[in-house]
Design a protein around this motif. Sequence first.
Motif, PDB file in Angstrom:
ATOM      1  N   LYS A   1      -7.459  -0.021  -0.095  1.00  0.00           N
ATOM      2  CA  LYS A   1      -7.569   1.049  -0.985  1.00  0.00           C
ATOM      3  C   LYS A   1      -8.177   2.289  -0.262  1.00  0.00           C
ATOM      4  O   LYS A   1      -7.717   3.408  -0.320  1.00  0.00           O
ATOM      5  CB  LYS A   1      -8.208   0.563  -2.233  1.00  0.00           C
ATOM      6  CG  LYS A   1      -8.899   1.603  -3.145  1.00  0.00           C
ATOM      7  CD  LYS A   1      -8.125   2.730  -3.718  1.00  0.00           C
ATOM      8  CE  LYS A   1      -8.761   3.437  -4.396  1.00  0.00           C
ATOM      9  NZ  LYS A   1      -8.271   4.701  -4.740  1.00  0.00           N
TER      10      LYS A   1
ATOM     11  N   ARG B   1       0.916  -1.216  -0.016  1.00  0.00           N
ATOM     12  CA  ARG B   1      -0.055  -0.070   0.135  1.00  0.00           C
ATOM     13  C   ARG B   1       1.032   1.346   0.005  1.00  0.00           C
ATOM     14  O   ARG B   1       1.644   1.293   0.859  1.00  0.00           O
ATOM     15  CB  ARG B   1      -0.968  -0.040   1.237  1.00  0.00           C
ATOM     16  CG  ARG B   1      -1.905   1.341   1.390  1.00  0.00           C
ATOM     17  CD  ARG B   1      -2.760   1.037   0.301  1.00  0.00           C
ATOM     18  NE  ARG B   1      -3.860   2.385   0.369  1.00  0.00           N
ATOM     19  CZ  ARG B   1      -4.197   3.439  -0.114  1.00  0.00           C
ATOM     20  NH1 ARG B   1      -2.941   3.975  -0.580  1.00  0.00           N
ATOM     21  NH2 ARG B   1      -5.056   4.187   0.121  1.00  0.00           N
TER      22      ARG B   1
ATOM     23  N   VAL C   1      -2.465   0.438  -4.630  1.00  0.00           N
ATOM     24  CA  VAL C   1      -2.537  -1.089  -4.224  1.00  0.00           C
ATOM     25  C   VAL C   1      -1.796  -1.821  -5.276  1.00  0.00           C
ATOM     26  O   VAL C   1      -2.257  -1.691  -6.277  1.00  0.00           O
ATOM     27  CB  VAL C   1      -3.781  -1.396  -3.606  1.00  0.00           C
ATOM     28  CG1 VAL C   1      -3.987  -2.726  -3.209  1.00  0.00           C
ATOM     29  CG2 VAL C   1      -4.711  -0.542  -2.684  1.00  0.00           C
TER      30      VAL C   1
END
Lengths: 284, 284, 284, 284
Positions: free
Chosen positions: C60, C10, D261
């Motif tokens: 996300k 991430r 991501v």
Amino acid sequence: YGKNTIKFLRLHKEGKKHFVKEVEVCAHLRLTSPQEYLEGNNSHVIPTDTIKNIVLVLAKKNGIPSLEQFAIDICNHFMTTFCQVAYVKTYVQEVPWQRLHEDGVPHIHSFICVPDGIRFCEAEQCRNGPLIVFAGIKDLKLMKTTQSGFEGFYKNEHTTLPERHDRILCGELFCKWSYGECKDFDFDCTWYKIRECILEAFAGPPDCGEYSPSYQKTVNSIQMLVLSRVSQVQVIEVVLNNTFYNVVDMKNLGLTNDKEVLVPVEAPYGSCACTLGRKKFFEA
Amino acid sequence: YGKNTIKFLRLHKEGKKHFVKEVEVCAHLRLTSPQEYLEGNNSHVIPTDTIKNIVLVLAKKNGIPSLEQFAIDICNHFMTTFCQVAYVKTYVQEVPWQRLHEDGVPHIHSFICVPDGIRFCEAEQCRNGPLIVFAGIKDLKLMKTTQSGFEGFYKNEHTTLPERHDRILCGELFCKWSYGECKDFDFDCTWYKIRECILEAFAGPPDCGEYSPSYQKTVNSIQMLVLSRVSQVQVIEVVLNNTFYNVVDMKNLGLTNDKEVLVPVEAPYGSCACTLGRKKFFEA
Amino acid sequence: YGKNTIKFLRLHKEGKKHFVKEVEVCAHLRLTSPQEYLEGNNSHVIPTDTIKNIVLVLAKKNGIPSLEQFAIDICNHFMTTFCQVAYVKTYVQEVPWQRLHEDGVPHIHSFICVPDGIRFCEAEQCRNGPLIVFAGIKDLKLMKTTQSGFEGFYKNEHTTLPERHDRILCGELFCKWSYGECKDFDFDCTWYKIRECILEAFAGPPDCGEYSPSYQKTVNSIQMLVLSRVSQVQVIEVVLNNTFYNVVDMKNLGLTNDKEVLVPVEAPYGSCACTLGRKKFFEA
Amino acid sequence: YGKNTIKFLRLHKEGKKHFVKEVEVCAHLRLTSPQEYLEGNNSHVIPTDTIKNIVLVLAKKNGIPSLEQFAIDICNHFMTTFCQVAYVKTYVQEVPWQRLHEDGVPHIHSFICVPDGIRFCEAEQCRNGPLIVFAGIKDLKLMKTTQSGFEGFYKNEHTTLPERHDRILCGELFCKWSYGECKDFDFDCTWYKIRECILEAFAGPPDCGEYSPSYQKTVNSIQMLVLSRVSQVQVIEVVLNNTFYNVVDMKNLGLTNDKEVLVPVEAPYGSCACTLGRKKFFEA
């Protein structure tokens, strides 16, 4: 508690023929008092080095008639020798040496390592409690190239998986079962019988197989067959680590791929597990 | 140069019977100009992703008749398709799936993984040079529980090892041989024949074995037997990673231990290696 | 039950500065009914693929503010979205990327992997039960070259270990603690504070250290210091995998070796473990 | 030839302060005659056990002033002591113990293992030839989250990779360089200087980085910077094992994912390597 691992080889001869067992033993002890933790008082502590000596001496004196009997012998020794021991568990795992054959003739002293599923067992006992024996197989990798699907699962806005009625089923099996307190039967013979059940339930009949609607159902089929065929088994736990295979999409390479070329998918990597016993019907 | 690894499964059917090959392919390319290194000019670079596609397309179109033929096909494709390739080497390794049997009956679509020695091969070619094929076996673990010793070695003030005439000989074998340019024979059949030679030379006759005076001599015996029995082999390299076992001294535990209980010695960990060819007699 | 593992990265930016978290998430679900096992009815099964999608979507949308908060978010999502879920546990582990520095200046987008102890956490919840949060560190390798001994232990005819008052103490630590239901505090800051406690209790004061009479007592010292310094911790489990070092006997090489040259002893390999909480004083 | 591996710890004290080096040494010998292979004549063979003793005795007598000096000492010992040795190579690798600090204060005898790149070296010599020293770093994992792309590569009908001008660059570095015959300088200081060069060339300036058009160009940048800054380095080899990350496509989950991501792609797994020297300009 404390535990430790010892690896060694036990050799014995019958005439000129050699027999070899190489095992890894893990002994796990809990003492009646935690004074060595709280006060730094070591007077009840049995050193790792002493545990190693005991395991080697038992192997020398008794041999390793079966993994299970050896695990029982170690448990008994600790319980009867050391009154400060409140609980003992011994785990014994085998290095899978098999006798070499030349043109079908067995060799008298040569061996090859064949790790197609590793045999292990456990014996455990609390002071004043029964001695319980477990056995198992791990690292057993199996594959079915058809007769497997996954359909009718729960769907919502996060679902992207398509339904499939002809996929690869591949995974690594871990099975562990308990014999309860019963301990006067042929452990080796029973273990091989259970291994055959596992393979049969996984694969189905050799000429056509049997359709598996999910990894979960295959796990259950293995458990049901073992429980129905082997009366000594009380409870059986099965864990199946799945390896998924995707059919490679070759459209933009100008080819159709009818489940001929597949790649393993390393993530997500899943597993399913279930424990099944005789009386209480389900537990996970 | 650059290289990359692709793992995939090739499935094919003959009637209802399934055949499966799972392989790991490593392709290693060197280009005629190093401009992508020196100038950051990528115009000749063949991306890893393209190499993966090519390997998968060849597997789809040709199947994997043998590991060696598949390695040759990949080499040929790169040499004939890309004029910027100066050198190509392909390594192909097999996942050792074996067909399951139930009571001796082969299953039509179920397999078990049996890693008792991993088969691999290599094909390599320089532009304008011959295509050379190698084959081999690795991770083959073997043990002899007697008929092995180590005596008469060099001694000085740093020597503490006693001479031994009856020790355990245990190790992990890596063997790799070249077939030279010859490539029109049954690669599968030849590979199995060589595997048999290796086991036979390691173990000796099944009823009595053959005395090994050192790991080195065992390495040489394997090479000599393969070269004498299999005419297609030009050069053979053998590496033997030794696992030593010490007889446990049980004197201070009040017991004699006549090579019955042994522990593996993890350090020092040794290996010996030798490459033997037909004409130039020794090379290491 | 079923579980599965997803690894992902991430990335987020604040101005030109990049922040990266790479994590491995393992989600473990148990459904209210085992019908997929017993009947092959998949209608309640949440596919591995869907679980992966959910984890990625949450990353996300919410980012990964801390490992613990992310684990809590996933738990909450499964409990509130799927009424067929009876139990959920999420495990989150971090890849230890650290920002690179050049002459003390932090780099805006470059990172180095520094695995000196891996941070992880768990969140678990049964339907209608509280959500419990755990955190921990694993693979933390520590060594004290003095201020460690092992004396006064239990002795019998199988004892061969000599008493030692100046040995090496070396091992790999696993620590896991629970925060109970409390969840509104700075997880990152607390984790680093606990890590400092672990190192301080292991090593003792920097100028002189503190004598450890056993691995067990060191385990207890770590637990006591963490519980006394960090009020959020309810229960702490510590496992210490020992690596023993033997002083090499150089007498027959004509040298004295005053704890200058030591070799690691790979077997027996031991570990000791203890779980300590605030109210019930001892449990193992 | 034969080789073997020894792992040990060398401890020394200056006053009350302890210094620790734990190393793995691999010695590789080739004898002038292969008679032990061909004839089973062991009279020139130096047993693994003797080699272990020699390494430990040298560590006891000389300490380990630097990895490189220790490797040189071992080489010299074998060449001057054993006239049957034709070639010797010693490889020395360090266990990355670092001194613990508490609130910035260094601890006098406690250490933590920090494997952020492993230091190693080699010394090799043929009889009558020069002694050559190499040093290196391995298992160094680095990541850039931007300033990396891959465009303008060769395309044909098997190309499916899109061009990318803002991707993640992540990999595991192996660097090995030779110091030639020169050996009278500060090996430790030089090694740290080279490590800094590697990090700087990989990452670029801390405030903005430097665009990398390919893994290959980054490899070359590392080599060029080391050769330009460190005059003792003769030749430098760099291997970069790539980990690719794909931006997750979240369109069918109703989300846009602007490189936030990403998932690591485990296959195809690539690497690129290059060896660069001072005079002969390119070699691979």
